[in-house]
Design an enzyme around this catalytic site. Sequence first.
Site, PDB file in Angstrom:
ATOM      1  N   SER A  71      11.540 -10.502 -32.857  1.00 26.19           N
ATOM      2  CA  SER A  71      10.977 -11.911 -33.420  1.00 26.19           C
ATOM      3  C   SER A  71      12.016 -13.169 -33.258  1.00 26.19           C
ATOM      4  CB  SER A  71      10.500 -11.989 -34.695  1.00 26.19           C
ATOM      5  OG  SER A  71       9.552 -11.386 -34.882  1.00 26.19           O
ATOM      6  N   SER A  72      13.328 -12.573 -32.446  1.00 20.79           N
ATOM      7  CA  SER A  72      14.291 -13.707 -32.293  1.00 20.79           C
ATOM      8  C   SER A  72      13.572 -14.300 -30.947  1.00 20.79           C
ATOM      9  CB  SER A  72      15.388 -13.146 -31.587  1.00 20.79           C
ATOM     10  OG  SER A  72      16.170 -12.403 -32.972  1.00 20.79           O
TER      11      SER A  72
END
Length: 396
Positions: A71-72
């Site tokens: 999710s970065s």
Amino acid sequence: MSARPTIHGDVEAGFGPVADAFRKNFAQHGEIGAAVAVYAGDRPVVDLWAGHRDRNRAQPWERDTIVPVFSSTKGMAAFVVAAAVSKGLLDYEEKVAAYWPEFAAQGKGEITVRQLIDHQAGLSGLDTVVKFDQLKDFDGLATILAAQKPAWQPGTRHGYHAITLGLYQGELIRRVDPEHRTLGRVFAEDIAKPLGLDFFIGLPAEEAMDRIAVLSATKGLDILRYERDLPLRIGLDVYSKRGPAYGSLTNPRVGAPARATRREFLEVELPASNGVGNARSLAKVYGAAAGRTGALPIADAVLSHLAAANTADDVPADDLVLYTKSRYHLGFRKSRGSFRFGSDKRAYGTTGLGGSFGFADPTTGLGFGYTMNRLGMAVLDDVRSRNLREALLRCH
């Protein structure tokens, strides 16, 4: 206690505490391989890497090692949306259905772009099981996405759209881009190439797999040694195969996180969850945003909006999916409550499953990036990332 590896790279004078914290992560927190970088605008002030890119510690982590960051990736997608807003192709406060009429089905006609990218749309899961091969069929996927009914009244609560967020963003960008490019292609051409980023949303065929770090799940005694903030309620959802966390994290069916280093997973476009890159690239793009270097195709007014300290807290802070308190703003997490990063509330960024993190600190003009291959188990605040962030605060 783990052995201290050789630390490679450079640290500008005054940023030594970050290097010290990086060493500590290997000595005390089970780091296998990792990298950390900090940019002051367009100037690298920290660029470090160490350890190994495999659990057996046979392959060294090198300067050009990249790794899945889960999710970065959302931060990179949020910058693509910000660029579209800057060009007048999107408006944060406009209804999604104005750009994508079919989206209005099932009572979604009033959902704004801002509500969608701030996890307020109630679309954190899908009723239709989406198999991996369906992710390559953008038209078919768009039909499924448009037909989804919200799980709560949009705009009244928020809950983490772990995978679906990127699918909705991708279709929205494909519809408004004059060339109908995919989000991954827009990122590659308009952001990654001009900044010289080693980061991909949709791994190109020509990129070799042997420089991508292999991920390692934390299990057994390592959980007791290195983990303190275990997401027990999320684990219960996943184990029982029910609940909002299970729905958000397991559909589309993309496979176990520890198996993410495989071409078939990385070559599709999942703008919320399957980016692959390094800490240097995260720090460079966030540094460009924080320092207003002009390298990003994002208007100054939009960058100011991203950096707003007093964002509209118009929904409760309780996340209905992750069972924690958090704040989102225009596709990014904001420094709030017990999860703080950067020097003040203007900071924004996104975390990735396992511990990766990138953020911009507009007050100091710094961009931060951290990547690793031991997958930690904290929901938001991995101790290794926290050590590095707190060390950075001691540098200025």
